[in-house]
Design a protein around this motif. Structure first.
Motif, mmCIF file in Angstrom:
data_model
loop_
_atom_site.group_PDB
_atom_site.id
_atom_site.type_symbol
_atom_site.label_atom_id
_atom_site.label_comp_id
_atom_site.label_asym_id
_atom_site.label_seq_id
_atom_site.Cartn_x
_atom_site.Cartn_y
_atom_site.Cartn_z
ATOM 1 N N THR A 13 0.691 -1.194 -0.074
ATOM 2 C CA THR A 13 -0.116 -0.008 0.096
ATOM 3 C C THR A 13 0.850 1.309 -0.122
ATOM 4 O OG1 THR A 13 -1.518 -1.259 1.487
ATOM 5 C CG2 THR A 13 -2.106 1.153 1.178
ATOM 6 N N GLU A 29 0.281 -9.500 -5.982
ATOM 7 C CA GLU A 29 -0.074 -11.063 -5.858
ATOM 8 C C GLU A 29 0.561 -11.720 -7.056
ATOM 9 O OE1 GLU A 29 -4.441 -11.150 -6.061
ATOM 10 O OE2 GLU A 29 -4.584 -9.931 -4.465
ATOM 11 N N LYS A 48 1.038 -13.373 1.059
ATOM 12 C CA LYS A 48 1.451 -13.354 -0.324
ATOM 13 C C LYS A 48 2.331 -14.602 -0.602
ATOM 14 C CE LYS A 48 -1.106 -10.082 -1.104
ATOM 15 N NZ LYS A 48 -1.146 -8.552 -0.768
HETATM 16 C C1 LIG Z 1 -1.903 -7.322 -0.786
HETATM 17 C C2 LIG Z 1 -2.431 -6.458 -1.994
HETATM 18 C C3 LIG Z 1 -2.073 -5.055 -1.672
HETATM 19 C C4 LIG Z 1 -1.259 -4.251 -0.410
HETATM 20 O O1 LIG Z 1 -0.370 -4.854 -0.041
HETATM 21 P P1 LIG Z 1 0.075 -4.591 1.332
HETATM 22 O O2 LIG Z 1 1.526 -4.984 1.436
HETATM 23 O O3 LIG Z 1 -0.791 -5.619 2.331
HETATM 24 O O4 LIG Z 1 -0.088 -3.137 1.797
HETATM 25 C C5 LIG Z 1 -1.905 -4.254 -3.000
HETATM 26 N N1 LIG Z 1 -2.857 -4.766 -4.014
HETATM 27 C C6 LIG Z 1 -3.292 -5.977 -4.003
HETATM 28 C C7 LIG Z 1 -3.998 -6.601 -5.320
HETATM 29 C C8 LIG Z 1 -2.925 -7.016 -3.071
HETATM 30 O O5 LIG Z 1 -3.552 -8.315 -3.062
#
Ligand SMILES: *Cc1c(COP(=O)(O)O)cnc(C)c1O
Length: 382
Positions: A60, A167, A193
């Motif tokens: 994020t 992802e 992830k």
């Molecule tokens: C997990 C995820 C994020 C954000 O990542 P974080 O490290 O949890 O902040 C953004 N976009 C998608 C599609 C995600 O699956």
């Protein structure tokens, strides 16, 4: 219930993570910088085939910084995939810009390029004061978007692209890691992830200025001066050197993790394709290589006699975690006022889709337990 829970996607350590974490402790690099952070960034850049990477506190945060660096300002518009996790779109709002949401194409479930072009033309035709300043395209569930067409369109209208590959580490389009086609890409190392640092993310780019800028903004935007001097608003978004140690260990096993996730997908497909009314998100052609972060299925209740909710409940009853597909952002209360270009695809996916347990640490026994529940549920209803 005392049966061990089977998770959708849980952390899977490779074995060397603690060595790097110990290095951090032994050298007292317990800070948001240090040798593990540097080495992790190099390892990521190497693996992705890109010049630069900045390790950050989350995916994020990486999207937020990318938008700031592209100069996104209050009142601007940023186009984004609607079928995604909210973390793709929230940072657009942090900058004061307005998300413009684009629906999916059926064969990748990712941003529909035709709808993207339609939206760009439409935003330009009546919205002369405001302009689309960036596009965030998501590679959801590990499946590459049609990044070739999307880049063509983006280049034609001269709009920079940020790729949300949170992802999709290990996923490729025509042999090239996704996240490396646009101006910048973002990765996530959240606990669920394909690899994890418990929490963390990265911004990747071939443009050194972007990554230098990200490092500057992520460490409170300190000017070069003997005292603390600031000419810009800064953020505290760097990755801890302790957590980067976990990431370094995880990078040693990334190829095995991708193989294991792809094996899960093949297992499910082999066993379930004989059932009418069940379909999968599959690579639509030779150009696409998915890490199959999560295996996702669609149930047609008219043919299977089983709804997504039925199957989820049956799995939960055996302490097995599954999850509906993402609810599209244009259907989320918080984004309901955002302009959206829709074709019904993601709404349909949300209605009938389920993510199956997909961890790289699933055992043969786990998989056969899961399959027993699924096949029983399907057979009872037909
Ligand atoms: C997990 C995820 C994020 C954000 O990542 P974080 O490290 O949890 O902040 C953004 N976009 C998608 C599609 C995600 O699956």
């Amino acid at each position: 219930m005392n049966k061990k829970r089977i998770y959708l996607s849980s952390p899977h350590m490779g074995g060397t993570e603690l060595k790097y974490v110990n290095d951090a402790f032994n050298t007292n690099w317990v800070a948001p910088l240090g040798p593990n952070v540097d080495a992790f960034e190099h390892s990521l850049a190497d693996y992705c085939g890109i010049k630069h990477a900045a390790a950050l506190s989350s995916g994020t945060a990486a999207i937020h910084l990318a938008l700031i660096i592209l100069g996104i300002k209050p009142g601007d518009e940023v186009i984004a995939s609607s079928f995604t996790f909210s973390a793709t779109v929230n940072p657009i709002v942090y900058t004061g810009a307005i998300p413009v949401l684009i629906d999916s194409e059926p064969h990748t479930w990712n941003m529909d390029p035709d709808l993207l072009e339609k939206a760009i033309i439409d935003r330009r035709s009546w919205n002369s004061g405001r302009k689309v300043k960036a596009i965030i395209v998501v590679h959801l569930y590990g499946m590459p978007a049609n990044i070739e067409r999307i880049m063509e369109i983006a280049n034609k209208y001269e709009i920079p692209v940020i790729e949300d590959a949170a992802e999709a580490l290990g996923s490729k389009f025509r042999g090239t890691q996704v996240g490396t086609f646009g101006k910048a890409g973002i990765l996530s190392f959240n606990g669920n992830k394909i690899i994890t640092t418990s929490g963390g993310g990265a911004l990747i780019s071939n443009d050194k200025e972007i990554i230098d800028r990200a490092r500057f903004l992520a460490t409170q935007a300190r000017d070069k001066a003997p005292h603390y001097q600031h000419s810009h608003i800064g953020y505290n978004y760097r990755m801890s050197n302790v957590l980067a140690g976990i990431g370094l260990g995880q990078m040693e096993v990334i190829d095995e993790r991708v193989k294991a996730r792809r094996k899960n997908f093949l297992f499910y497909k082999e066993h379930l394709l004989k059932y009418k009314g069940i379909s999968f998100l599959e690579e639509p052609g030779k150009s696409y290589f998915s890490n199959y972060w999560l295996t996702t299925i669609l149930l047609d209740p008219a043919e299977t006699g089983v709804t997504r909710e039925d199957l989820q409940a049956a799995l939960e009853n055996e302490n097995i975690e599954s999850r509906p597909l993402w609810k599209p952002m244009h259907l989320q209360p918080v984004f309901s006022s955002c302009p959206a270009y829709v074709n019904g695809t993601s709404e349909e996916l949300f209605k009938n889709g389920l993510c199956l347990p997909s961890g790289s640490n699933l055992t043969d026994k786990d998989r056969s337990e899961i399959m027993d529940v699924i096949t029983k549920t399907l057979s009872n209803k037909v």
